[in-house]
Each structure stands twice: as structure tokens, then as C-alpha cells.
Design a protein around this motif. Structure first.
Motif, PDB file in Angstrom:
ATOM      1  N   ILE A   1       0.849  -1.200   0.000  1.00 31.21           N
ATOM      2  CA  ILE A   1       0.000   0.000   0.000  1.00 31.21           C
ATOM      3  C   ILE A   1       0.883   1.249   0.000  1.00 31.21           C
ATOM      4  O   ILE A   1       0.617   2.220  -0.717  1.00 31.21           O
ATOM      5  CB  ILE A   1      -0.958  -0.018   1.223  1.00 31.21           C
ATOM      6  N   TYR A   2       1.991   1.212   0.767  1.00 32.63           N
ATOM      7  CA  TYR A   2       2.908   2.362   0.814  1.00 32.63           C
ATOM      8  C   TYR A   2       3.526   2.611  -0.570  1.00 32.63           C
ATOM      9  O   TYR A   2       3.686   3.750  -0.995  1.00 32.63           O
ATOM     10  CB  TYR A   2       3.995   2.091   1.854  1.00 32.63           C
ATOM     11  N   ARG A   3       3.847   1.521  -1.255  1.00 36.47           N
ATOM     12  CA  ARG A   3       4.484   1.657  -2.570  1.00 36.47           C
ATOM     13  C   ARG A   3       3.495   2.197  -3.608  1.00 36.47           C
ATOM     14  O   ARG A   3       3.852   3.007  -4.452  1.00 36.47           O
ATOM     15  CB  ARG A   3       5.002   0.284  -3.022  1.00 36.47           C
ATOM     16  N   ASN A   4       2.227   1.727  -3.543  1.00 35.91           N
ATOM     17  CA  ASN A   4       1.243   2.128  -4.548  1.00 35.91           C
ATOM     18  C   ASN A   4       0.516   3.426  -4.184  1.00 35.91           C
ATOM     19  O   ASN A   4       0.222   4.238  -5.061  1.00 35.91           O
ATOM     20  CB  ASN A   4       0.207   1.015  -4.752  1.00 35.91           C
ATOM     21  N   PHE A   5       0.180   3.580  -2.895  1.00 37.76           N
ATOM     22  CA  PHE A   5      -0.593   4.767  -2.468  1.00 37.76           C
ATOM     23  C   PHE A   5       0.038   5.325  -1.188  1.00 37.76           C
ATOM     24  O   PHE A   5      -0.448   5.088  -0.088  1.00 37.76           O
ATOM     25  CB  PHE A   5      -2.064   4.387  -2.195  1.00 37.76           C
ATOM     26  N   GLU A   6       1.137   6.046  -1.368  1.00 39.61           N
ATOM     27  CA  GLU A   6       1.907   6.501  -0.209  1.00 39.61           C
ATOM     28  C   GLU A   6       1.072   7.384   0.722  1.00 39.61           C
ATOM     29  O   GLU A   6       1.270   7.388   1.943  1.00 39.61           O
ATOM     30  CB  GLU A   6       3.151   7.259  -0.687  1.00 39.61           C
ATOM     31  N   HIS A   7       0.090   8.148   0.147  1.00 38.59           N
ATOM     32  CA  HIS A   7      -0.686   9.088   0.969  1.00 38.59           C
ATOM     33  C   HIS A   7      -1.554   8.366   2.001  1.00 38.59           C
ATOM     34  O   HIS A   7      -1.966   8.961   2.995  1.00 38.59           O
ATOM     35  CB  HIS A   7      -1.565   9.972   0.071  1.00 38.59           C
ATOM     36  N   LEU A   8      -1.846   7.041   1.779  1.00 39.68           N
ATOM     37  CA  LEU A   8      -2.691   6.318   2.731  1.00 39.68           C
ATOM     38  C   LEU A   8      -1.945   5.998   4.025  1.00 39.68           C
ATOM     39  O   LEU A   8      -2.553   5.861   5.083  1.00 39.68           O
ATOM     40  CB  LEU A   8      -3.203   5.007   2.104  1.00 39.68           C
ATOM     41  N   ILE A   9      -0.633   5.815   3.939  1.00 43.92           N
ATOM     42  CA  ILE A   9       0.141   5.460   5.144  1.00 43.92           C
ATOM     43  C   ILE A   9       1.533   6.091   5.024  1.00 43.92           C
ATOM     44  O   ILE A   9       2.530   5.407   4.801  1.00 43.92           O
ATOM     45  CB  ILE A   9       0.164   3.923   5.352  1.00 43.92           C
ATOM     46  N   PRO A  10       1.621   7.437   5.153  1.00 43.07           N
ATOM     47  CA  PRO A  10       2.912   8.112   4.929  1.00 43.07           C
ATOM     48  C   PRO A  10       3.975   7.735   5.959  1.00 43.07           C
ATOM     49  O   PRO A  10       5.173   7.819   5.688  1.00 43.07           O
ATOM     50  CB  PRO A  10       2.556   9.602   5.021  1.00 43.07           C
ATOM     51  N   ASP A  11       3.560   7.304   7.151  1.00 45.68           N
ATOM     52  CA  ASP A  11       4.557   6.987   8.187  1.00 45.68           C
ATOM     53  C   ASP A  11       4.947   5.507   8.195  1.00 45.68           C
ATOM     54  O   ASP A  11       5.459   5.009   9.209  1.00 45.68           O
ATOM     55  CB  ASP A  11       4.017   7.391   9.559  1.00 45.68           C
ATOM     56  N   ALA A  12       4.715   4.795   7.089  1.00 47.47           N
ATOM     57  CA  ALA A  12       4.986   3.347   7.041  1.00 47.47           C
ATOM     58  C   ALA A  12       6.421   2.977   7.425  1.00 47.47           C
ATOM     59  O   ALA A  12       6.621   2.099   8.281  1.00 47.47           O
ATOM     60  CB  ALA A  12       4.648   2.791   5.666  1.00 47.47           C
ATOM     61  N   PRO A  13       7.477   3.635   6.877  1.00 49.95           N
ATOM     62  CA  PRO A  13       8.846   3.229   7.249  1.00 49.95           C
ATOM     63  C   PRO A  13       9.094   3.319   8.752  1.00 49.95           C
ATOM     64  O   PRO A  13       9.692   2.423   9.356  1.00 49.95           O
ATOM     65  CB  PRO A  13       9.735   4.215   6.484  1.00 49.95           C
ATOM     66  N   GLU A  14       8.616   4.413   9.353  1.00 50.74           N
ATOM     67  CA  GLU A  14       8.803   4.604  10.786  1.00 50.74           C
ATOM     68  C   GLU A  14       8.075   3.516  11.578  1.00 50.74           C
ATOM     69  O   GLU A  14       8.618   2.917  12.520  1.00 50.74           O
ATOM     70  CB  GLU A  14       8.243   5.984  11.157  1.00 50.74           C
ATOM     71  N   LEU A  15       6.841   3.252  11.139  1.00 45.65           N
ATOM     72  CA  LEU A  15       6.008   2.232  11.797  1.00 45.65           C
ATOM     73  C   LEU A  15       6.689   0.865  11.745  1.00 45.65           C
ATOM     74  O   LEU A  15       6.793   0.151  12.760  1.00 45.65           O
ATOM     75  CB  LEU A  15       4.653   2.188  11.080  1.00 45.65           C
ATOM     76  N   ILE A  16       7.194   0.532  10.566  1.00 43.42           N
ATOM     77  CA  ILE A  16       7.826  -0.789  10.377  1.00 43.42           C
ATOM     78  C   ILE A  16       9.149  -0.860  11.135  1.00 43.42           C
ATOM     79  O   ILE A  16       9.520  -1.902  11.668  1.00 43.42           O
ATOM     80  CB  ILE A  16       8.022  -1.087   8.868  1.00 43.42           C
TER      81      ILE A  16
END
Length: 953
Positions: A162-177
Motif C-alpha cells: 500500500i505504501y508503494r502504490n498509495f503513499e498518501h494512505l500510510i505516509p509513516d509506514a517506514p517509521e512504523l515498520i
């Protein structure tokens, strides 16, 4: 996006012959049926949608009657259904019904069963609609904290996609992971999270790695592999990071996983060329070869070691590991042993040759009297050849090797014994100091030799190199012992008549009555059938060969006796002793002649052998100085010429090899300083991971020929004419056992072509793997169709077929355009190979298929024609360059090649230049091809016929 471009991740194979059910019956089953019936109906709906049916009326039925069910099979099928069903209206807006589906997804993401949660998360990776995913984000995030690793693992994948295709849905993904990764314990979850960080935010991945770099050895192998990949990419993109991570790679060489060790060693070699790094990587490769049981793995890793050796600076490091490499010889597979011995021989130096010889001697002794493996004989032959090469390169070793090898002259395996004999002959000629030792050992094993060919060779060596009176006497004694009682004919007749003793007959079992063809009784004694066997056992070796009718050995014995008699005369001054020795030699020859003319041997003596023995008798009766020179000097001179020519050839080939390895730098070559290299300029090293991925997919780029015209376009075949309604051309891509046809189909009409299908059929050992699917082509549109063909053997194959299509609105039958044939070139499967002269002759005698091709060419030079044939058939010329050099009007050469299927192809070129027709006359002659299979012989012949003439560009 057209229907043909819709992304589908799930492929389902279905039989095409079944009748599709109607929409009404499906609706009925989905509404009123039990779980089993609903499952079957849902499967049918999925298959129909995959086949292009729309079925919009069933969407609401499925939402109402199937979606609420809790059955796991239905849940799984529904995920496939939602993946492939059209989710938008024709103008691109999301369907209203999808809100209900979205709600069902959310419930599944909060379901207590981990399988349903995990499967739904996997499915969300395939969704391409941001509106559908947006309401689900809180539920997806919550899954990161689920108790079960299966759910957490898939949650990470879903967040990454989802981060790769629609970054605006989960902008904090790297931090979260990253936070998730720090606290995670499960190996597979950590691997997925780390993978995401590498691709989404490399700096965070490096930060995490630097915090736990000391614990890397404790991680699971799947995470370690990802860490190796990250270090590789980072260090190649930014060389200054090497010092930070190279220690980590060293640690991963000790990993318990073979895959991690292999990748770490490969990465270490590309990151550092320091001797310690190369040694550690090579040591790791050697351990892998020894510990892995799969022969394919052993061969792949051996190839990596051989690649290391090709680098001049690495070769020195590998030389110290020769003894470790030899541990691989414990593998029973012959191919692995062959490569190992070749590698050891290339690396051996004066420092470690002694240790190498000790190991090889032990291996040779191990193979003695071992018959449990069919390749033992071939392995022994390999060992003998390796020892031979060691002795030639390091003469000091010959004295150690010869006594061990001489034992094998009495071996039943003729091939290994022949190799030993060849080696002994070379050693005795080249090393004068070893002659007494070799002659002594030869006399010891002489009586035990079982093969007539080896016996002949041993006789020649003894006759040629016995130089003292004692040795000559010993040779005569051995010959007398091997020949048995003489005169042979009289003693054999005596045996036949006088050997039956009365007491023997009494001890024999009861006589057996037999009925003859005429109906009368014949009495046969059991004794007569047992006698020949007894006689065979008692018979001395040479006598046995002669009674079997092998008189060629007698001719060679006559020459040997003549040589030693002439030498004895020059050594001993007493006339009486001279005459006595010559008389004994003449008596032996005369008794053999007598035997040859009698009816005792299985085959009578040939005229050639009679002439040879008679000539030797004449020479001994006259004892002229001229004959003494011919017999005792000229023979040895011929051998020394042959050996020196062979040695020269080996030196030349070694020189060529070393020249290949020497890296020449041109004066205007740019010098690259690592500190000044921009990040994107690290092109000196290829991306190993990308290369291995391409290799796995079969997309390795072959090095194209130097000719700029020899590009991809050369392999394009035009299939239809330019004026046909459908124009088609194919690019034929051959990849080992597969052929991929990439067919470009162009609609040249103003009509829409429906159900445009490429129909193919094959001739030869080819098999169409799958049927290309039908297309719809708009006016003047084009499309690419791929078809796969499997190849089973090296044989000329033909692919033929047609393109059929319907014109929309036309009432006529289907239209058809016939395609030209595509000829598959066998040159893609044939590779040059080499074998010894003896192996070539053996195969030439064994192969049953021969194809004789008459030379028909416009080339006027013999050598040029030979080079042209080598180039057009991918064969290797086994005849040395020296034998082909010079000009005498005719030429004969042996060629050899192997196919990727392991088939051998032999060819003999016999050509001449007809001088009487003038200097411009073309070459004439024949090429004889031999192969085990008919297809190979015929296909190669066709290829030569097609490419004999030189085309002028």
C-alpha cells in the motif's frame, strides 16, 4: 485500461471442453444451495469471469448470500472472486456495492481466526483501488500487533504494498515498520519488515542493521540473506561504507545456512580483493562443496571457484588451498571429480606438488580392486592422467609416481593401463636417470599383464630401453616364460593327445547321453567340456594371445627380440654367447611362424605379420651395421621427435592461456579512482543479485558477436507477406531447453479482427507447451503473442502454423492466413568440446549413424574452408595446428562437439585442392559425420550443406 491490460495475479487452469452454465442456474445455486453447492457455483463464476464473461447480475447475490458465510473454502474463493471481478463502472467510478464488500473485509481483518486475517491481508496486496483500502487502514495497522506471526508477516507485506502504490494512505509506514522490527522476535516477520525498509527507506534499514550488527549470526537464514543483499547494494552504491559492513559479511561466512554462506562468499569477493577475503570466500566455497550432498550444487560452487582462479591476483591465494580442494575427491560423482582434478592441476605449483602427488597416489591405491561403482575405472584413468601431467610439469615427481602406477599395467581396465603405458614411455625417454628403475619395475609386472595391447607396448619399451647385459637376459627370460614350452606346435599337440590320464577319467561324473539330429544317441564325456577351461588357466599369457590368433603381438615381439639381440652382440664380445643368443631369438620367431601356419590358432597369421617376422629373421642372420642403426637409433629418434612436438604444443597452449589472463591496459584507458567515483558510476561490477535473478528467469544476455549486424534482428523471421490482411513476424529466442517465439501480429485492415488466434504445430523433437490465447485487434492495431516450445534433443525442428480470425459483422467463416515455416537452428544447442584421440577413435567406432556430405563450396583455400566449417557448425578442431600447417594440396582434420543434451557429434573433414583445375578451383572432398542418434547426424549434415558456400557481404 482495456480488458486485455487488466492485472490478474491468479491464473487458474480449466478444461475448455465443458459447457458453461447459465446465469440463472448459478444465481439459484448461490441463493438456495447448501455450502457445497455454493462452493461449486462460486468456482464456476470465477472461471467464467476469467474467460471474459461479465456477469454483473451475480454481484449482489454473492454479497447477500455468500459473503456472510464463515466457511474457510468459501472465504478463500471469495478473495479470488473480489480480485478478478470488475470493481468500477465503465466511466471509472467505484461501484456502490463495493462499500458492502469493504465492510466485509474490515470484519475479516478483525476475525479471531488467524488464517482468515492473514489471507485477507495477502489479498489486500493485490488491490489497486485506493478508495477501497482507505477505510481499512486502522484495521491493517492493528494486525501488526496480532499474537500470531502469520498475521503480522502478511500485515507487513500489505503495508509495504500500500505504501508503494498509495503513499498518501500510510505516509509513516517506514517509521512504523522500523519500530515494529525493533520489537519483533519472529524470523519471517523480521525478514519481511527488513525487506520493506531496504526498498522503502534504506537509511532506516542501515540504522537498524548497525544497532544489531553483532547479533547477525543469531538471526534466521532468511533474514541473513536479505542483510547480505542490503550490504552488497549499499557498498556498491557507496564504497566508503565497506569498512563498516565487511566484518558482518565475514561473520556470515560462518552461518549455518549453506545459501547464506554461498551469497556471503560471492558478495565478499566482489567487495574486497584482499588476499584474506579471497581466502575466506574460497574456504567457504570448499566447505560448501564438501558438505552439500547435491551434485548440481557441488558443480555450481566449483564453477565459482574456477571463476576465482581466472583472476590473476586471486590465483596465488587459491594455490595455498589446493589440499583443501582435493578433499572434494571424496564425492563419488565423476563430473565433480573431473572438475576438481582439473582445478587442482591448474593451481599446483612447485611448493605443493609433492603433497598433491601423495594425495593422488592414495586415491589411485583406493581405486584398486574396487568394483562397487561403475565410474571407478574412469576415475582411475583421470587420476593417472593428472599424475602424468604433474610429472611432465615437475620432473622431480616422476620417481615417486612411477612405481605406484606401474602396478596398474596388470589391471583389467585397458584404458587406465594404456594411459599408464603412455606415461611410462614418455618418462623413460625424457628422464635418463629413471630408466633403470622403470625397466626393473616393468620386468616385475610383465608376466601379470592381461591385455594384449598393453603387452605389446610393454614389449616395445623393454626392447627399446634395456641397455645392460643383465637386463637383456632378463627380458629374454620373461619372454620365454610368457611363451611357455617350445616348439609351440609340438607341445600343444602333445597336450591334446597325452594329457588325458586314466585316473582323471574315472573321477569325472556320469557320461551324458545326447540325441543327435538324426535321432541316434551320441555319448559326450563331461571331461571334454571342462578341459579347455583348465587349459586356459594354465596357459602363459603370450602363448594365449597367439593361440587366440592375435599375431600382431608376435610381429612386435620379433622387433623387440631383434633389437635386444643386436644390442647383446655389441655388448658381449664372446662369439659363442652372441651366436647362442641370436639363435634363441631366431628359434622363438621360427616357432611362432610355424604356429601361425598350423591349424592350432583360432585365426591364421596374416601376411603382414609373416613378412615382419621373416624380415627380423633376415636381419638377425646378417647383422649389418645399417640395420643396427635403424632398429636401435631411428625408432627412438622418432619417439623423441613426437614427444618434443607434443611438449611444444602443450607449452603453446599454456602460453595462450597465460596471455589470456594477463590484463593489458591501453595507454588511453581511463583510470578510475574509487574515491572520485560518483555513486551511479559503479558500473565496473555487475549487480550479482540482478544477474542471478536474470539467470533464474532464463534471461541471461548472451555476448553478441562482434559484428554489429549480428543483433536481435538477425533472429527475426517474417511469417506472412506485407500484403496479407494480417502481417506477422517472429523473434526466436532459444534458451537451453526452451524456445520462446515472440510473434508480432499486425492488423493491416480497417476492420476489427475478433478471436485472432495463433495456431502452431511442430515437427521434429519439439513440443508446444501452451496454446496462445485469442486476441481482439482494432483496425491497424498490433499485438505481441508469446508461445513456448520445449526441445527434447538436438535435431532440426520446424514450427509451422497459421493465424485465424473473425471479422466483426461478417457472416462468412473464419479467415486464415498461412504462416511461413520457422526452422529451429541446431547451432543453438551445439557447443565446441574436446576429447583425446583415443576417445575420438572409440566413439567413431561405436557410433552407428554416419552422414557423408560432399564438399560443394566456392572457397578456394583449404584452411579457410576448415575455419568456415568450424564457425558455421560450432565444432572444435581436434587436429593440432602443427599438423594442419604447411601446404600440400590436401587436408584431413577431426572435429568434435557436444550438445547441451549430452549428445556427441564427430566429424572428419577430408578435403583437397584440385591443382590440375587451376589456382581458382574451389576445394573438393567429403565431410563424414558420426553421431549416436540419426537426428543429430542428419541435422549437422543439413547445417553443413546450407552453410558451405561463403556469402559475400
Amino acid at each position: 485500461m482495456t480488458a486485455a491490460e487488466n492485472v490478474c495475479y491468479t491464473l487458474i487452469n480449466v478444461p475448455m471442453d465443458s459447457e458453461p452454465p447459465s446465469e440463472i442456474s448459478l444465481k439459484n445455486d448461490l441463493e438456495k444451495g447448501d455450502v457445497k453447492l455454493k462452493t461449486e457455483a462460486l468456482k464456476k463464476v470465477i472461471i467464467m469471469i476469467l474467460n471474459g464473461e461479465k456477469l454483473p447480475g451475480l454481484l449482489m447475490t454473492i454479497i447477500r448470500f455468500v459473503l456472510p458465510l464463515q466457511d474457510h473454502t468459501i472465504k478463500k474463493l471469495l478473495l479470488v472472486f473480489w480480485e478478478i471481478v470488475p470493481k468500477t463502472t465503465p466511466d471509472g467510478r467505484l461501484l456502490q456495492e463495493m462499500i458492502l464488500v469493504c465492510d466485509a473485509y474490515r470484519k475479516d481483518l478483525q476475525h479471531p481466526n488467524e488464517f482468515i486475517r492473514g489471507s485477507t491481508l495477502r489479498f489486500l496486496c493485490k488491490l489497486k483501488e485506493a478508495e477501497l483500502l482507505e477505510p481499512l487502514m486502522p484495521a491493517i495497522r492493528a494486525c501488526l500487533e496480532h499474537r500470531h506471526s502469520y498475521v503480522r508477516r502478511n500485515a507487513v507485506l500489505a503495508i509495504y504494498t500500500i505504501y508503494r502504490n498509495f503513499e498518501h494512505l500510510i505516509p509513516d509506514a517506514p517509521e512504523l515498520i522500523h519500530d515494529f522490527l525493533v520489537n519483533e522476535k519472529d524470523a519471517s516477520c523480521k525478514r519481511n519488515a527488513f525487506m520493506m525498509l531496504i526498498h522503502a527507506d534504506q537509511d532506516r534499514a542501515l540504522d537498524y542493521l548497525s544497532t544489531c550488527i553483532d547479533q547477525v549470526q543469531t538471526f534466521g537464514d532468511i533474514l541473513q540473506l536479505v542483510i547480505v543483499e542490503l550490504i552488497y547494494k549499499v557498498c556498491h552504491a557507496n564504497p566508503s561504507e565497506r569498512a563498516r559492513f565487511i566484518r558482518c559479511i565475514y561473520n556470515l561466512l560462518q552461518s549455518s545456512s549453506p545459501a547464506v554462506k554461498y551469497e556471503a562468499a560471492g558478495t565478499l569477493v566482489t567487495l574486497s580483493s584482499a588476499p584474506t577475503a579471497i581466502k575466506a570466500a574460497a574456504q567457504c566455497y570448499i566447505d560448501l562443496i564438501i558438505k552439500e550432498s547435491d551434485n548440481n550444487v557441488k558443480l555450481i560452487v566449483l564453477d565459482r571457484l574456477i571463476e576465482l582462479k581466472e583472476h590473476p591476483s586471486h590465483e596465488r591465494v587459491l594455490q595455498d588451498l589446493v589440499m583443501d580442494i582435493l578433499r572434494v575427491l571424496s564425492t563419488p560423482d565423476l563430473e565433480v571429480r573431473k572438475k576438481t582434478l582439473q582445478l587442482a592441476l591448474d593451481l599446483v605449483s612447485s611448493r605443493n606438488v609433492e603433497e598433491l602427488v601423495i594425495v593422488l597416489k592414495k586415491e589411485v591405491i583406493k581405486t584398486n580392486n574396487v568394483t562397487e561403482h561403475e565410474d571407478t575405472d574412469k576415475y582411475r584413468q583421470l587420476l593417472v592422467r593428472t599424475l602424468h601431467s604433474c610429472s611432465v610439469r615437475f620432473p622431480d615427481m616422476a620417481a615417486n609416481v612411477i612405481p605406484v602406477l606401474m602396478e596398474f599395467l596388470s589391471d583389467n581396465n585397458e584404458a587406465a593401463a594404456a594411459d599408464v603405458l603412455e606415461f611410462v614411455r614418455e618418462a623413460i625417454q625424457r628422464f635418463d636417470n629413471l630408466r633403470p628403475l622403470i625397466v626393473e619395475k616393468m620386468l616385475e609386472v610383465f608376466h601379470a599383464i592381461k591385455s594384449v595391447k598393453i603387452y605389446r607396448g610393454a614389449l616395445w619399451i623393454l626392447g627399446e630401453y634395456c641397455s645392460t647385459k643383465e637386463d637383456i637376459q632378463s627380458v629374454m627370460t620373461e619372454v620365454r616364460r610368457s611363451l611357455g614350452e617350445i616348439p609351440i606346435v609340438e607341445s600343444e599337440i602333445k597336450k591334446e593327445t597325452g594329457e588325458l590320464k586314466p585316473e582323471e577319467e574315472v573321477s569325472v561324473g556320469p557320461a551324458q547321453k545326447l540325441v543327435t539330429e538324426m535321432g541316434t544317441y551320441a555319448t559326450q564325456s563331461a571331461l571334454s567340456s571342462s578341459r579347455p577351461a583348465k587349459k586356459e588357466e594354465d596357459r602363459p599369457p603370450l602363448r594365449g594371445f597367439l593361440l587366440d590368433g592375435d599375431f600382431f603381438v608376435a610381429a612386435s615381439l620379433a622387433t623387440t627380440l631383434t633389437k635386444i639381440a643386436l644390442r647383446y652382440v655389441s655388448l658381449v664380445q664372446e662369439k659363442k654367447k652372441q651366436n647362442s643368443f641370436i639363435a634363441e631369438a631366431m628359434l622363438l620367431m621360427a616357432t611362432i611362424l610355424h604356429l601361425g601356419k598350423s591349424s592350432l590358432p583360432k585365426k591364421p597369421i596374416t601376411d603382414d605379420d609373416v613378412d615382419r617376422i621373416s624380415l627380423c629373421l633376415k636381419v638377425l642372420s646378417e647383422c649389418s651395421p645399417l640395420m643396427n642403426d635403424i632398429f636401435n637409433k631411428e625408432c627412438r629418434q622418432s619417439l623423441s621427435h613426437m614427444l618434443s612436438a607434443k611438449l611444444e604444443e602443450e607449452r603453446l597452449s599454456q602460453k595462450k592461456e597465460s596471455e589470456k589472463r594477463n590484463v593489458t591496459v591501453q595507454p588511453d584507458d581511463p583510470i578510475s579512482f574509487m574515491q572520485l567515483t560518483a555513486k551511479n558510476e559503479m558500473s565496473s561490477k555487475e549487480d550479482q543479485f540482478q544477474l542471478s535473478l536474470l539467470a533464474a528467469m532464463g534471461n541471461t544476455q548472451r555476448k553478441e558477436a562482434a559484428d554489429p549486424l549480428a543483433s536481435k534482428l538477425n533472429k527475426v523471421t517474417q511469417l506472412t507477406g506485407f500484403s496479407d490482411p494480417v502481417y506477422a513476424e517472429a523473434y526466436v529466442h532459444v534458451n537451453q531447453y526452451d524456445i520462446v517465439l515472440d510473434v508480432l501480429v499486425v492488423n493491416q485492415t480497417s476492420d476489427t479482427l475478433q478471436n485472432c488466434t495463433l495456431e502452431l504445430a511442430t515437427l521434429g523433437d519439439l513440443k508446444l507447451v501452451e496454446k496462445p490465447s485469442p486476441l481482439t485487434l482494432a483496425p491497424h492495431d498490433f499485438a505481441n503473442i508469446k508461445a513456448n516450445v520445449k526441445v527434447a534433443s538436438t535435431e532440426n525442428g520446424i514450427i509451422f502454423g497459421n493465424v485465424v480470425y473473425d471479422v466483426s459483422g461478417a457472416a462468412s467463416d473464419r479467415n486464415c492466413v498461412v504462416l511461413s515455416d520457422i526452422h529451429i537452428d541446431i547451432m543453438d544447442y551445439i557447443q565446441p568440446a574436446s576429447c583425446t584421440d583415443a576417445e575420438f577413435r572409440q566413439m567413431w567406432a561405436e557410433f552407428e549413424w554416419e552422414n557423408k556430405v560432399t564438399v560443394n563450396t566456392n572457397i578456394i583455400d583449404l584452411n579457410e574452408y576448415l575455419q568456415h566449417i568450424l564457425k558455421s557448425t560450432n565444432m572444435k578442431c581436434l587436429t593440432p595446428e602443427k599438423a594442419l600447417s604447411g601446404y600440400c594440396g590436401f587436408m584431413a582434420a577431426n572435429l568434435y562437439a557436444r550438445s547441451i543434451f549430452g549428445e556427441d557429434a564427430l566429424a572428419n573433414v577430408s578435403i583437397e585442392k584440385p591443382i590440375h583445375l587451376g589456382p581458382e578451383a574451389p576445394v573438393t572432398g567429403h565431410i563424414r559425420i558420426r553421431a549416436k542418434s540419426q537426428g543429430m547426424a542428419l541435422s549437422l549434415g543439413d547445417k553443413i550443406n546450407l552453410s558451405q558456400k561463403k556469402t559475400s557481404l
